[in-house]
Design a protein around this motif. Structure first.
Motif, PDB file in Angstrom:
ATOM      1  N   CYS A  13      19.315  -8.468  12.544  1.00 33.05           N
ATOM      2  CA  CYS A  13      18.147  -8.837  13.656  1.00 33.05           C
ATOM      3  C   CYS A  13      17.645  -7.432  14.387  1.00 33.05           C
ATOM      4  CB  CYS A  13      18.347  -9.846  14.276  1.00 33.05           C
ATOM      5  SG  CYS A  13      18.380 -11.417  13.432  1.00 33.05           S
ATOM      6  N   HIS A  14      18.497  -6.466  14.576  1.00 37.79           N
ATOM      7  CA  HIS A  14      18.262  -5.665  15.548  1.00 37.79           C
ATOM      8  C   HIS A  14      17.498  -4.317  14.449  1.00 37.79           C
ATOM      9  CE1 HIS A  14      18.889  -2.087  18.568  1.00 37.79           C
ATOM     10  NE2 HIS A  14      19.208  -1.732  17.314  1.00 37.79           N
ATOM     11  N   LEU A  15      18.078  -4.501  13.457  1.00 29.62           N
ATOM     12  CA  LEU A  15      17.333  -3.360  12.416  1.00 29.62           C
ATOM     13  C   LEU A  15      15.843  -3.676  12.015  1.00 29.62           C
ATOM     14  CD1 LEU A  15      20.357  -2.813   9.671  1.00 29.62           C
ATOM     15  CD2 LEU A  15      19.451  -1.234  11.604  1.00 29.62           C
ATOM     16  N   LEU A  16      15.752  -5.077  12.147  1.00 28.89           N
ATOM     17  CA  LEU A  16      14.573  -5.369  11.858  1.00 28.89           C
ATOM     18  C   LEU A  16      13.348  -4.961  12.785  1.00 28.89           C
ATOM     19  CD1 LEU A  16      15.144  -8.997  10.351  1.00 28.89           C
ATOM     20  CD2 LEU A  16      14.554  -6.963   9.243  1.00 28.89           C
ATOM     21  N   THR A  17      13.815  -4.741  14.043  1.00 26.89           N
ATOM     22  CA  THR A  17      12.760  -4.547  15.266  1.00 26.89           C
ATOM     23  C   THR A  17      12.901  -3.156  15.317  1.00 26.89           C
ATOM     24  OG1 THR A  17      14.893  -4.286  16.724  1.00 26.89           O
ATOM     25  CG2 THR A  17      14.038  -6.426  16.495  1.00 26.89           C
ATOM     26  N   LEU A  18      13.211  -2.193  14.430  1.00 21.53           N
ATOM     27  CA  LEU A  18      13.348  -0.802  14.756  1.00 21.53           C
ATOM     28  C   LEU A  18      11.966  -0.289  13.980  1.00 21.53           C
ATOM     29  CD1 LEU A  18      16.946   0.457  13.650  1.00 21.53           C
ATOM     30  CD2 LEU A  18      15.852  -0.006  16.105  1.00 21.53           C
ATOM     31  N   PRO A  19      11.408   0.680  14.693  1.00 22.29           N
ATOM     32  CA  PRO A  19       9.928   1.077  14.166  1.00 22.29           C
ATOM     33  C   PRO A  19      10.158   1.601  12.606  1.00 22.29           C
ATOM     34  CG  PRO A  19      10.146   1.748  16.325  1.00 22.29           C
ATOM     35  CD  PRO A  19      11.375   1.202  15.954  1.00 22.29           C
ATOM     36  N   ARG A  20      11.249   2.375  12.350  1.00 24.49           N
ATOM     37  CA  ARG A  20      11.318   2.897  11.113  1.00 24.49           C
ATOM     38  C   ARG A  20      11.608   1.720   9.975  1.00 24.49           C
ATOM     39  NH1 ARG A  20      16.697   6.312  12.809  1.00 24.49           N
ATOM     40  NH2 ARG A  20      15.436   6.471  14.621  1.00 24.49           N
ATOM     41  N   THR A  21      12.318   0.792  10.617  1.00 26.00           N
ATOM     42  CA  THR A  21      12.251  -0.596   9.350  1.00 26.00           C
ATOM     43  C   THR A  21      10.840  -0.985   9.062  1.00 26.00           C
ATOM     44  OG1 THR A  21      14.335  -1.007  10.390  1.00 26.00           O
ATOM     45  CG2 THR A  21      13.142  -2.883   9.276  1.00 26.00           C
ATOM     46  N   HIS A  22      10.234  -1.128  10.099  1.00 20.25           N
ATOM     47  CA  HIS A  22       8.602  -1.391   9.843  1.00 20.25           C
ATOM     48  C   HIS A  22       7.820  -0.454   8.852  1.00 20.25           C
ATOM     49  CE1 HIS A  22       8.864  -3.294  14.313  1.00 20.25           C
ATOM     50  NE2 HIS A  22       9.512  -4.247  13.393  1.00 20.25           N
ATOM     51  N   LEU A  23       8.106   0.790   9.230  1.00 23.38           N
ATOM     52  CA  LEU A  23       7.690   1.830   8.201  1.00 23.38           C
ATOM     53  C   LEU A  23       8.143   1.528   7.006  1.00 23.38           C
ATOM     54  CD1 LEU A  23       7.781   4.950  10.097  1.00 23.38           C
ATOM     55  CD2 LEU A  23       5.715   3.621   9.796  1.00 23.38           C
ATOM     56  N   LEU A  24       9.305   1.215   6.575  1.00 27.84           N
ATOM     57  CA  LEU A  24       9.803   1.024   5.215  1.00 27.84           C
ATOM     58  C   LEU A  24       9.096  -0.255   4.761  1.00 27.84           C
ATOM     59  CD1 LEU A  24      13.783   1.605   5.322  1.00 27.84           C
ATOM     60  CD2 LEU A  24      12.071   2.726   3.916  1.00 27.84           C
ATOM     61  N   LEU A  25       9.252  -1.369   5.419  1.00 25.62           N
ATOM     62  CA  LEU A  25       8.755  -2.589   5.006  1.00 25.62           C
ATOM     63  C   LEU A  25       7.374  -2.648   4.461  1.00 25.62           C
ATOM     64  CD1 LEU A  25      10.804  -5.248   7.423  1.00 25.62           C
ATOM     65  CD2 LEU A  25      11.056  -4.511   4.964  1.00 25.62           C
ATOM     66  N   LEU A  26       6.515  -1.737   5.106  1.00 22.15           N
ATOM     67  CA  LEU A  26       5.122  -1.443   4.955  1.00 22.15           C
ATOM     68  C   LEU A  26       4.896  -0.444   3.940  1.00 22.15           C
ATOM     69  CD1 LEU A  26       3.503  -1.684   8.414  1.00 22.15           C
ATOM     70  CD2 LEU A  26       3.372  -3.188   6.565  1.00 22.15           C
ATOM     71  N   GLY A  27       5.686   0.597   3.963  1.00 20.28           N
ATOM     72  CA  GLY A  27       5.326   1.682   3.231  1.00 20.28           C
ATOM     73  C   GLY A  27       5.917   1.584   1.650  1.00 20.28           C
ATOM     74  N   VAL A  28       6.995   1.079   1.535  1.00 24.43           N
ATOM     75  CA  VAL A  28       7.681   0.810   0.123  1.00 24.43           C
ATOM     76  C   VAL A  28       6.684   0.009  -0.630  1.00 24.43           C
ATOM     77  CG1 VAL A  28       9.697   0.129  -1.095  1.00 24.43           C
ATOM     78  CG2 VAL A  28      10.040   1.291   0.792  1.00 24.43           C
ATOM     79  N   VAL A  69       1.434   2.889  -7.075  1.00 20.89           N
ATOM     80  CA  VAL A  69       2.183   3.552  -8.356  1.00 20.89           C
ATOM     81  C   VAL A  69       2.117   2.634  -9.444  1.00 20.89           C
ATOM     82  CG1 VAL A  69       4.370   4.409  -9.355  1.00 20.89           C
ATOM     83  CG2 VAL A  69       3.690   4.977  -7.346  1.00 20.89           C
ATOM     84  N   SER A  70       2.396   1.361  -9.336  1.00 15.79           N
ATOM     85  CA  SER A  70       2.517   0.405 -10.504  1.00 15.79           C
ATOM     86  C   SER A  70       1.218  -0.577 -10.577  1.00 15.79           C
ATOM     87  CB  SER A  70       3.458  -0.343 -10.358  1.00 15.79           C
ATOM     88  OG  SER A  70       3.436  -1.298  -9.313  1.00 15.79           O
ATOM     89  N   GLY A  71       0.443  -0.681  -9.371  1.00 18.63           N
ATOM     90  CA  GLY A  71      -0.723  -1.851  -9.445  1.00 18.63           C
ATOM     91  C   GLY A  71      -0.326  -3.233  -9.311  1.00 18.63           C
ATOM     92  N   SER A  72       0.906  -3.043  -9.196  1.00 22.36           N
ATOM     93  CA  SER A  72       1.457  -4.769  -9.324  1.00 22.36           C
ATOM     94  C   SER A  72       2.020  -5.219  -7.828  1.00 22.36           C
ATOM     95  CB  SER A  72       2.666  -4.861 -10.269  1.00 22.36           C
ATOM     96  OG  SER A  72       3.667  -6.143 -10.234  1.00 22.36           O
ATOM     97  N   TRP A  73       1.398  -6.376  -7.303  1.00 22.51           N
ATOM     98  CA  TRP A  73       1.776  -6.990  -6.294  1.00 22.51           C
ATOM     99  C   TRP A  73       3.060  -7.707  -6.213  1.00 22.51           C
ATOM    100  CZ3 TRP A  73      -0.203  -5.655  -1.585  1.00 22.51           C
ATOM    101  CH2 TRP A  73      -1.492  -5.038  -1.825  1.00 22.51           C
ATOM    102  N   LEU A  74       3.232  -8.078  -7.405  1.00 20.01           N
ATOM    103  CA  LEU A  74       4.715  -8.840  -7.494  1.00 20.01           C
ATOM    104  C   LEU A  74       5.862  -7.847  -7.408  1.00 20.01           C
ATOM    105  CD1 LEU A  74       6.443 -11.275  -8.634  1.00 20.01           C
ATOM    106  CD2 LEU A  74       6.057 -10.416 -10.918  1.00 20.01           C
ATOM    107  N   LEU A  75       5.671  -6.686  -7.989  1.00 22.09           N
ATOM    108  CA  LEU A  75       6.644  -5.735  -7.612  1.00 22.09           C
ATOM    109  C   LEU A  75       6.813  -5.144  -6.318  1.00 22.09           C
ATOM    110  CD1 LEU A  75       6.104  -3.185 -10.789  1.00 22.09           C
ATOM    111  CD2 LEU A  75       7.976  -4.773 -10.299  1.00 22.09           C
ATOM    112  N   ALA A  76       5.586  -5.011  -5.488  1.00 22.66           N
ATOM    113  CA  ALA A  76       5.473  -4.839  -4.128  1.00 22.66           C
ATOM    114  C   ALA A  76       6.397  -6.129  -3.461  1.00 22.66           C
ATOM    115  CB  ALA A  76       4.057  -4.922  -3.759  1.00 22.66           C
ATOM    116  N   ALA A  77       6.273  -7.233  -3.723  1.00 26.04           N
ATOM    117  CA  ALA A  77       6.978  -8.201  -3.027  1.00 26.04           C
ATOM    118  C   ALA A  77       8.211  -8.154  -3.361  1.00 26.04           C
ATOM    119  CB  ALA A  77       6.477  -9.726  -3.394  1.00 26.04           C
ATOM    120  N   MET A  78       8.600  -7.762  -4.646  1.00 24.20           N
ATOM    121  CA  MET A  78      10.173  -7.743  -4.853  1.00 24.20           C
ATOM    122  C   MET A  78      10.763  -6.393  -4.189  1.00 24.20           C
ATOM    123  SD  MET A  78      10.134  -8.577  -9.115  1.00 24.20           S
ATOM    124  CE  MET A  78      11.801  -8.154  -9.194  1.00 24.20           C
ATOM    125  N   SER A  79      10.073  -5.541  -4.036  1.00 28.44           N
ATOM    126  CA  SER A  79      10.594  -4.349  -3.236  1.00 28.44           C
ATOM    127  C   SER A  79      10.952  -4.571  -1.826  1.00 28.44           C
ATOM    128  CB  SER A  79       9.288  -2.937  -3.222  1.00 28.44           C
ATOM    129  OG  SER A  79       8.335  -3.371  -2.286  1.00 28.44           O
TER     130      SER A  79
END
Length: 213
Positions: free
Chosen positions: A44-59, A66-76
């Protein structure tokens, strides 16, 4: 002769005694389970970190571009969360592994034969709580310090004052042996431990988060 302390509560009775070799397996179980309880809070602490937010948005955004797939985005996103769960486990697993090869490898040798102490709380013939204490090797000039280690109580036996009784036992041992201070290390995630120690007269001198991300 070490002091034997008996405590009673409306819910249950227990007594505190010095560690014996026959307690070893149960003591290790309590130690390991106590450490693993902190993994969800670490996640839970990791989820509050700004760098985690960047990952969850950026990835997922990168995956879509790259792929144009929202399904792959959700899986990522699920994959990133999975990696974070693994990451949350690492510091606690690493700490347990270290202790199993050092002080917890032979409790009698590490504590009782090293001018320290190790105590267990027993209820119904079962060890339900543990705590240890060792002399600080390089205390501040003019101080004689005992360090508290591995305070843990079985989740089924909490709310009975066992953790406080174990801590009081260490404090009494320190007084009996002429220590000037009892010190300990904890992490910012162990909020219940903070409240306990402060209620018993400890003062915060620092705070850290176990692990890095």
């Amino acid at each position: 002769m070490h002091r034997l302390e008996t405590q009673k509560s409306p819910m249950a009775s227990y007594h505190i005694r010095q560690y014996q070799n026959r307690d070893y397996k149960r003591v290790l179980d309590l130690f390991i389970s106590g450490m693993e309880e902190h993994i969800p809070a670490t996640f839970c602490h990791l989820l509050t970190l700004p760098r985690t937010h960047l990952l969850l948005l950026g990835v997922p955004l990168a995956v879509v571009l790259v792929s144009g797939s929202w399904l792959l985005a959700a899986m990522s996103i699920l994959f990133v969360l999975f990696l974070l769960k693994l990451l949350a486990r690492q510091p606690w697993k690493k700490y347990v592994a270290k202790c199993l090869h050092t002080d917890m490898a032979d409790i009698t040798k590490s504590y009782l034969n090293a001018l320290g102490s190790f105590w267990v709380a027993e209820s119904g013939g079962e060890v339900v709580g543990i705590v240890g204490g060792l002399p600080v090797k390089d205390p501040p000039l003019g101080r004689k310090q005992l360090e508290l280690f591995h305070l843990s109580v079985s989740s089924q036996h909490r709310g009975q004052g066992i953790a406080k009784a174990l801590t009081r036992t260490i404090l009494q041992f320190a007084r009996d042996q002429g220590y000037s201070d009892v010190v300990l290390d904890t992490s910012m995630l162990q909020k219940g431990a903070h409240a306990l120690y402060i209620s018993m007269g400890f003062r915060k001198t620092g705070l850290y988060f176990m692990g890095a991300f």
